[in-house]
Design a protein around this motif. Structure first.
Motif, PDB file in Angstrom:
ATOM      1  N   ILE A 177      -1.787  12.106   4.487  1.00 33.89           N
ATOM      2  CA  ILE A 177      -2.492  11.533   3.581  1.00 33.89           C
ATOM      3  C   ILE A 177      -2.826  10.008   3.883  1.00 33.89           C
ATOM      4  O   ILE A 177      -1.749   9.016   4.116  1.00 33.89           O
ATOM      5  CB  ILE A 177      -1.306  11.207   2.190  1.00 33.89           C
ATOM      6  N   ASN A 195      -9.950   5.926  -1.289  1.00 29.62           N
ATOM      7  CA  ASN A 195      -8.970   5.372  -2.326  1.00 29.62           C
ATOM      8  C   ASN A 195      -7.847   4.909  -1.328  1.00 29.62           C
ATOM      9  O   ASN A 195      -6.582   5.087  -1.479  1.00 29.62           O
ATOM     10  CB  ASN A 195      -8.232   6.542  -3.225  1.00 29.62           C
ATOM     11  N   VAL A 196      -8.126   3.940  -0.127  1.00 35.49           N
ATOM     12  CA  VAL A 196      -7.281   3.551   0.887  1.00 35.49           C
ATOM     13  C   VAL A 196      -7.056   2.146   0.933  1.00 35.49           C
ATOM     14  O   VAL A 196      -8.436   1.577   0.820  1.00 35.49           O
ATOM     15  CB  VAL A 196      -7.751   4.151   2.161  1.00 35.49           C
ATOM     16  N   TRP A 197      -6.205   1.486   0.860  1.00 38.38           N
ATOM     17  CA  TRP A 197      -5.812   0.131   0.897  1.00 38.38           C
ATOM     18  C   TRP A 197      -6.511  -0.744   2.156  1.00 38.38           C
ATOM     19  O   TRP A 197      -6.118  -0.049   3.286  1.00 38.38           O
ATOM     20  CB  TRP A 197      -4.554  -0.239   1.024  1.00 38.38           C
ATOM     21  N   THR A 242       0.859   3.824  -3.097  1.00 38.64           N
ATOM     22  CA  THR A 242       0.633   5.447  -2.744  1.00 38.64           C
ATOM     23  C   THR A 242       1.618   6.257  -2.982  1.00 38.64           C
ATOM     24  O   THR A 242       1.598   7.487  -3.645  1.00 38.64           O
ATOM     25  CB  THR A 242       0.461   5.668  -1.258  1.00 38.64           C
ATOM     26  N   ALA A 298       0.795  -1.106  -0.141  1.00 41.49           N
ATOM     27  CA  ALA A 298       0.034   0.049  -0.147  1.00 41.49           C
ATOM     28  C   ALA A 298       0.830   1.202   0.014  1.00 41.49           C
ATOM     29  O   ALA A 298       0.824   2.264  -0.758  1.00 41.49           O
ATOM     30  CB  ALA A 298      -0.812   0.107   1.294  1.00 41.49           C
ATOM     31  N   ARG A 299       1.930   1.166   0.597  1.00 41.69           N
ATOM     32  CA  ARG A 299       2.897   2.401   0.936  1.00 41.69           C
ATOM     33  C   ARG A 299       3.434   2.623  -0.677  1.00 41.69           C
ATOM     34  O   ARG A 299       3.501   3.792  -0.933  1.00 41.69           O
ATOM     35  CB  ARG A 299       3.982   2.022   1.917  1.00 41.69           C
ATOM     36  N   GLU A 311       1.965   6.882  -7.000  1.00 43.30           N
ATOM     37  CA  GLU A 311       0.977   7.683  -7.298  1.00 43.30           C
ATOM     38  C   GLU A 311       1.128   9.217  -6.812  1.00 43.30           C
ATOM     39  O   GLU A 311       1.104  10.164  -7.922  1.00 43.30           O
ATOM     40  CB  GLU A 311      -0.757   7.256  -6.597  1.00 43.30           C
ATOM     41  N   LEU A 312       1.507   9.372  -5.859  1.00 41.57           N
ATOM     42  CA  LEU A 312       2.032  10.906  -5.372  1.00 41.57           C
ATOM     43  C   LEU A 312       3.269  11.470  -6.345  1.00 41.57           C
ATOM     44  O   LEU A 312       3.247  12.521  -6.568  1.00 41.57           O
ATOM     45  CB  LEU A 312       2.241  10.839  -4.112  1.00 41.57           C
ATOM     46  N   PHE A 331      -3.696   6.079   3.722  1.00 43.43           N
ATOM     47  CA  PHE A 331      -3.395   5.204   2.886  1.00 43.43           C
ATOM     48  C   PHE A 331      -3.429   3.589   3.123  1.00 43.43           C
ATOM     49  O   PHE A 331      -3.579   2.889   2.310  1.00 43.43           O
ATOM     50  CB  PHE A 331      -2.016   5.361   2.410  1.00 43.43           C
ATOM     51  N   LEU A 353       2.368   9.927   5.163  1.00 42.30           N
ATOM     52  CA  LEU A 353       1.347   8.948   5.135  1.00 42.30           C
ATOM     53  C   LEU A 353       0.859   8.487   6.395  1.00 42.30           C
ATOM     54  O   LEU A 353       1.522   8.621   7.468  1.00 42.30           O
ATOM     55  CB  LEU A 353       2.143   7.624   4.787  1.00 42.30           C
TER      56      LEU A 353
END
Length: 644
Positions: free
Chosen positions: A326, A356-358, A254, A250-251, A257-258, A328, A274
């Motif tokens: 953020i 939009n979070v895992w 994220t 997930a990290r 994408e950032l 995540f 995060l």
């Protein structure tokens, strides 16, 4: 020859005289010994030949010049290093057949008689070091002696998790099919880090993960053989690993994408923003995963049923976004460790999707129960999850370690963990799964074999009956507890865990549990629910029966009676002591009051004398008298001395 080497040679001679010839003869009767090859032992500074029948051992000196600085022998170019080394007896296949049968007998006897042992060891930290030699043996020891030491020194330090009186933590999976699968896996001894390293390791793991995913009712997006799907399953070592790799994936997703949105911002800056989330009832491994991944984590409060509500999560996410953080990753739990509570995925899932979070779902214990259709309502909302895990090594008769994990997008997982040096690549990489990219370690055991053995040996229906029986037994204990007004139930008993406590404060319950565990008759562990100390009773034994529950209840109630009576006695003794102290205080008050009255009388008498005798109250007169006579004036009528 130095005395140490002589001692070791004598041990070796005794070893050989006891019948160990390397061919499986170890029955305590001296056997005819075959001649063993002469062997060179390198012992710097000594040149001797020692005959130890029937083995001749030659001690040959080598000068320091024979060795390089790294310890290798210096060999002239073009020559092969000389043969050497000590050939010692070893366990060959013939002896393994005999010893293996003995070990199977030992294991079977252990399991059959485990109830006769104390469930927890009565030892103190450091007990084993006092029993074992300080130095390792220089030469092989007799196998019978090793097994004797197992019973004499190892077993006294074992907590018997398969014991019918063990009710702590959660079950530790165990069954004979699983044990035999591990035997075979250990014998094969391969390392299945990639398809090419041992193809069947990968092939079977993929198949059983598809089986198991369908057994618990996972959506098709998680399953490996879904057409055009990106999902898949993998066996990890523990639920802690599952949570960690999910958070890392997930990290990575994220930050990628950032970086696309903010290409000139350093990854370290993005990482510092995060935020991960879990409830205070989530397993401690979630917090540890955040520590390892260098991300912030917010631990949220739960409701009165110890579940994380969607409203609480949504509020926390909005607060953090307003502060520039953020969100995540969210780790929800189905079957918490403390009390087996269930987070409502139908509330949490839509929030994670919108933000939009895992969403990771940890069902380490309870996930096993989802093979029973009647429990699948507890996982309603699982379609919102990005990853999911549970442990067959807890409650599906599979020995540790075997923690199963699924993801809806395996590429996000592998992108976070892939390291692909040339020496690990192979020609089938484009068509085969390499599970080394799905977890932390490179090396991988043949863990799917025991899962395959167990599912085939018991069948899905057999495993369902096993789990349902544990749930029935837990309900039996719950009913018994409800009949005794001294106790209260602290959780909603859904599966095999019952949380209860005595009515009273935390200290009382802590003493109660400590007394039970100290007796060795049962073993349970505590939990804290909203600052209240509770006792966890989990049905753990594979062969648990009504009699085991009734026995446990008898121990619990008897110990409760004893400790409550002891407390009443202590309270009575304390009350008696308080009353005695009160009486003593009254006496002391009387004495003090008497002294005070005497003091008042003295002062009153002194006041009378002041009025009647000018010498007593005139300062000049008093000072003159003090300087001349330095004596006390006295009232001849009263006899009271007045200080000057």
């Amino acid at each position: 020859m130095n005395s140490f080497f002589g001692t070791q040679l004598r041990k070796l001679e005794r070893f050989l005289e006891n019948g160990h010839n390397g061919n499986g003869n170890s029955n305590g009767v001296r056997q005819p010994q075959p001649s063993l090859p002469t062997t060179d032992i390198l012992l710097q500074g000594t040149q001797q030949a020692v005959a130890v029948a029937p083995v001749q051992i030659v001690v040959q000196a080598n000068s320091p010049e024979d060795f390089l600085e790294n310890g290798d022998m210096a060999t002239p170019p073009g020559q092969v290093p000389p043969a050497g080394g000590l050939t010692l007896p070893y366990m060959d296949s013939a002896e393994f057949r005999n010893r293996g049968k003995e070990m199977v007998d030992y294991i079977s006897d252990y399991m059959d008689t485990i109830g006769q042992r104390r469930v927890t060891p009565a030892i103190e930290p450091g007990y084993l070091r006092e029993r074992l030699p300080e130095d390792p043996p220089m030469y092989p020891e007799d196998w019978d002696e090793i097994m004797d030491d197992v019973e004499q020194h190892i077993m006294p330090g074992v907590t018997h998790w398969q014991h019918p009186r063990f009710h702590a933590y959660f079950p530790s999976g165990n069954s004979y099919p699983s044990i035999m699968a591990d035997m075979l896996s250990d014998a094969i001894g391969s390392n299945g880090f990639s398809w090419a390293a041992s193809p069947v390791y990968t092939e079977l793991e993929t198949i059983v993960m598809d089986w198991l995913g369908r057994m618990v009712g996972l959506p098709k997006e998680f399953l490996p053989f879904t057409e055009n799907g990106k999902g898949g399953g993998v066996i990890q070592g523990s639920a802690s690993e599952c949570i960690l790799v999910s958070l890392l994936a997930a990290r990575q997703a994220t930050i990628r994408e950032l970086k696309r949105q903010h290409p000139f911002v350093e990854e370290g800056v993005l990482l510092s923003k995060l935020m991960a989330y879990c409830s205070k009832e989530a397993h401690s491994s979630v917090e540890k995963a955040a520590m390892i991944a260098f991300v912030k984590i917010r631990i949220l409060e739960t409701d009165d049923k110890y579940a994380l509500r969607g409203s609480k999560l949504a509020k926390a996410i909005q607060e953090d976004r307003s502060m520039g953080l953020i969100p995540f990753f969210v780790s929800s739990t189905l079957g918490t460790t403390s009390c087996c509570s269930f987070d409502p995925l139908t509330e949490i899932g839509p929030i994670c999707k919108e933000e939009n979070v895992w969403l990771h779902v940890d069902a380490a214990y309870a996930g096993n129960a989802f093979i029973c259709p009647q429990f699948r309502y507890l996982m309603k909302g699982i379609e919102y999850a990005t990853s999911f895990n549970f442990n067959p090594n807890k409650w599906m008769l599979v020995n540790f370690d075997c923690s199963t994990m699924w993801v809806t997008d395996r590429f996000k997982l592998t992108e976070a963990l892939i390291v692909d040096p040339l020496y690990l690549k192979h020609s089938h990489s484009d068509r085969a799964i390499d599970y080394r990219h799905w977890g932390i370690p490179l090396s991988r055991r043949f863990r799917s074999l025991k899962l395959w053995f167990v599912i085939r040996s018991y069948g899905v229906e057999g495993l369902r009956r096993y789990i349902l029986e544990h749930c029935r037994l837990a309900k039996r204990l719950e009913a018994l507890i409800k009949l005794d007004s001294r106790f209260e139930i602290m959780n909603q008993v859904t599966l095999g865990l019952v949380c209860f406590r005595l009515h009273g404060n935390n200290t009382l319950n802590e003493k109660f549990l400590s007394s039970i565990n100290a007796s060795g008759k049962l073993h349970m562990v505590p939990a804290s629910l909203n600052e209240r100390y509770v006792i966890r009773f989990c049905v753990c034994s594979q062969t648990a029966t009504d009699d085991d529950i009734d026995h446990a209840w008898h121990v619990i109630t008897q110990m409760a009676t004893d400790i409550l009576q002891l407390m009443v006695k202590d309270q009575a003794e304390t009350q008696d002591e308080i009353e005695r102290e009160a009486e003593e205080s009254v006496d002391e008050v009387f004495v003090v009051d008497k002294r005070n009255r005497m003091s008042i009388s003295q002062k009153r008498s002194f006041f009378v004398r002041m009025v009647s005798d000018p010498k007593c109250y005139n300062p000049k007169i008093v000072r003159t008298l003090s300087m001349t006579s330095r004596r006390n004036l006295s009232d001849s009528d009263t006899g009271v001395q007045t200080p000057i």
